[in-house]
Design an enzyme around this catalytic site. Structure first.
Site, mmCIF file in Angstrom:
data_model
loop_
_atom_site.group_PDB
_atom_site.id
_atom_site.type_symbol
_atom_site.label_atom_id
_atom_site.label_comp_id
_atom_site.label_asym_id
_atom_site.label_seq_id
_atom_site.Cartn_x
_atom_site.Cartn_y
_atom_site.Cartn_z
ATOM 1 N N PHE B 8 39.347 31.681 41.027
ATOM 2 C CA PHE B 8 39.934 32.698 40.944
ATOM 3 C C PHE B 8 39.990 33.674 39.727
ATOM 4 O O PHE B 8 40.866 34.154 39.081
ATOM 5 C CB PHE B 8 41.375 32.920 41.475
ATOM 6 C CG PHE B 8 41.889 33.972 42.129
ATOM 7 C CD1 PHE B 8 41.049 34.577 43.213
ATOM 8 C CD2 PHE B 8 43.100 34.693 41.943
ATOM 9 C CE1 PHE B 8 41.483 35.701 43.733
ATOM 10 C CE2 PHE B 8 43.524 35.715 42.769
ATOM 11 C CZ PHE B 8 42.744 36.100 43.564
ATOM 12 N N VAL B 10 36.917 36.123 37.099
ATOM 13 C CA VAL B 10 36.510 37.618 37.490
ATOM 14 C C VAL B 10 35.888 37.657 38.987
ATOM 15 O O VAL B 10 36.279 38.841 39.461
ATOM 16 C CB VAL B 10 35.459 37.831 36.275
ATOM 17 C CG1 VAL B 10 35.019 39.347 36.726
ATOM 18 C CG2 VAL B 10 36.100 37.810 34.877
ATOM 19 N N LYS B 120 25.434 29.612 40.297
ATOM 20 C CA LYS B 120 23.940 29.120 40.062
ATOM 21 C C LYS B 120 23.748 27.671 39.713
ATOM 22 O O LYS B 120 23.036 27.150 40.023
ATOM 23 C CB LYS B 120 23.539 29.729 38.748
ATOM 24 C CG LYS B 120 23.285 31.482 38.708
ATOM 25 C CD LYS B 120 22.760 31.967 37.621
ATOM 26 C CE LYS B 120 23.845 31.664 36.308
ATOM 27 N NZ LYS B 120 24.914 32.576 36.466
ATOM 28 N N GLY B 201 31.898 43.448 26.372
ATOM 29 C CA GLY B 201 31.972 42.454 27.565
ATOM 30 C C GLY B 201 30.787 42.254 28.326
ATOM 31 O O GLY B 201 30.570 41.687 29.537
ATOM 32 N N LYS B 219 18.140 31.032 37.659
ATOM 33 C CA LYS B 219 17.732 32.139 38.901
ATOM 34 C C LYS B 219 16.412 31.793 39.328
ATOM 35 O O LYS B 219 16.182 31.903 40.654
ATOM 36 C CB LYS B 219 17.959 33.253 38.356
ATOM 37 C CG LYS B 219 19.588 33.500 38.034
ATOM 38 C CD LYS B 219 19.852 34.925 37.441
ATOM 39 C CE LYS B 219 21.241 35.105 37.214
ATOM 40 N NZ LYS B 219 21.533 36.199 36.040
ATOM 41 N N GLY B 311 28.829 42.316 37.085
ATOM 42 C CA GLY B 311 29.908 43.213 37.231
ATOM 43 C C GLY B 311 30.642 42.503 38.757
ATOM 44 O O GLY B 311 30.081 42.043 39.265
#
Lengths: 334, 334
Positions: B8, B10, B120, B201, B219, B311
């Site tokens: 829990f 971001v 990832k 940030g 990735k 984001g």
């Protein structure tokens, strides 16, 4: 999966070529895609697994698939009589009446067939009727190829961006006008570029629909209805074409850091197609025959996609992804 | 659909915020998405339809969801004991061990739950094991958010480009390094930009994984396995980061019409991450924190997609599209 192809022009043959060339690849990854009927204005070929290579050769040599040899049967009769899962409707687009595609699509649903189309006409004129008919008969209706060719757009918005509110869509959705503007930016005048584009097969003999913005208008109607849930027809679009754009206008725009593009946009429920000043470094500034679309969404924010808006294989790519999607859905059901 | 959120931070809270804020929109368009359990290191909340607003407030104020009030129950116990359709695994990524996410995911499948993850670590290290386990237990496994945040990439390739052979993929898959390179192009030096990025940030306190190229490497491993059917792990990637790129190098590149970008690519089965010279007018030249991916395919040819790679809401967008996709699949089955 059993497929009927209605219309055997550049797009229909493009699909047939891809199904033929990629037969083993498709079988291995997704299963069988068998064409069980092909119809054009001359008649139809019907068979359990039509020899696509030969069908293409016969059509390209004689212009008529009846010389396969086939039988004298109309497209509507094929749709009614032949046992199949999906009808691929790829007759020429008619933006005045939407026919004969509209009738083909509706009859397909009525006779228990799912439909994939690349045909803008019926979608831009009768979207609501087509969707409601599909729903009534519990059939799947997909049309990724109708906008942006191989550029992912409808399925992208509905699936990969599912859950997002699509706030606006803007883009270049016509490769011919984008090619003309790109060449004019290099200093050539409109008439010279248009002639060259026709010679290269980039512009059609009658490029009125492209240049006037009507083709782009049809496409944004489809996007507005399919992606944003609106109920628009082509009459709701404010359209201006590129006829009055000159190399001088492009030169002046360039000097100030802009270019001019024929942009179709859906913003606040309004549908507009017009030449617009676009900053040189904007993602919308794509060159040549490329298409581009920019989505503004609530969660993902801006998403941009660029791809080839035309071409036989490129359009076949979009049709094929719709066919694969339907195949997965019906296999999942059974 | 009944959802368990494991982790829990971001991203987990970003998803909860979106599910809370868009509750009515989602219900109207797709049906109910009820969170029936949330677990973090402190414990768990379990309930038929958890008050997400309060859960977020409690976590943001006290750092522990057990103060909701919840109960002392581990993530694994929640996965085993709580009745749910889907587990959303969003604990912090660990590129050395893939844990605890790997165990969470495997146990979810074993206990009859589909899985959506943004993580990832397990994907870059144990892709094959995870896919095989999902298959063995006949569960759906989706991870769009693990690469490119809100930029559509995995589902785009697998669905909208279905039927295409993906020949190569290249792109910018790390927003932090792209931000740093963009700012350095404006003349600022590496240390100054990095400090600024941390303050904003954009870069994490320890940005080693971003700058070294390791994040991008993870990735492209995921893309190679998920999209191209390879069987790679992070050890198979040749990685070079952006540590040695200077503003001077960017200035010189610019003078010749190029820029420098940290590119991850999969070409001919080779996985490479390194700073590359990219023409200024290439679609890969996107600025700031944007991500971009270019697919080369056999039918659609080149397709480019640009979007926000990070984001909380953007990542939630990708997770949500996976949840909606699973909801449609399981409803279609039943």
């Amino acid at each position: 999966m059993r497929i009927i192809i209605i219309g055997f022009g550049v797009i229909g043959r493009g699909l047939a070529k891809v199904l033929y060339k990629k037969r083993e690849f498709l079988r291995k990854n997704y299963g069988d895609f068998n064409v069980v009927a092909i119809a054009d204005r001359s008649g139809a070929i019907i068979g359990e697994d039509i020899d696509l290579k030969r069908a293409i050769e016969v059509k390209e040599k004689s212009g008529k698939i009846i010389n396969y040899p086939g039988i004298e049967k109309s497209s509507l009769e094929v749709i009614k009589d032949v046992d199949a899962d999906v009808v691929v409707e790829v007759t020429p687009s008619n933006l005045d009446t939407g026919e004969p595609a509209r009738t083909h699509i509706i009859e397909s649903f009525k006779h228990g067939k799912h439909v994939v189309t690349a045909n803008k006409g019926p979608l831009a004129l009768y979207f609501k009727e087509l969707m409601e008919t599909a729903k009534r008969y519990n059939k799947i209706f997909k049309f990724e190829a109708s906008v942006g060719g191989a550029m992912p757009i409808i399925n992208l918005a509905k699936e990969t961006l599912a859950g997002n509110k699509i706030i606006s869509i803007r883009g270049i959705l016509n490769g011919t006008t984008n090619y003309i503007l790109t060449k004019m930016e290099e200093g050539l005048d409109f008439e010279t570029v248009l002639k060259e584009a026709k010679e290269l097969g980039i512009a059609e003999t009658n490029p009125y629909q492209d240049i006037s913005g009507l083709d782009t208008a049809a496409k944004i109607v489809i996007l507005a209805n399919a992606i944003m849930g609106l109920n628009k027809t082509i009459k709701d679009v404010k359209v201006r074409g590129i006829e009055k754009i000159t190399p001088e206008a492009l030169f002046l725009a360039n000097k100030r850091g802009y270019t001019i593009k024929l942009i179709g946009e859906i913003v606040n429920g309004y549908l507009i197609v017009e030449p617009k000043l676009i900053p040189i470094n904007s993602p919308l500034n794509v060159k040549g025959t490329l298409n581009v679309a920019m989505f503004e969404t609530d969660l993902a924010k801006e998403v941009v996609v660029v791809g080839r808006g035309a071409g036989a294989e490129e359009t076949a790519s979009a049709i094929l992804s719709d066919l694969i999607s339907i195949k997965k859905m019906i296999e999942n059901e059974s």
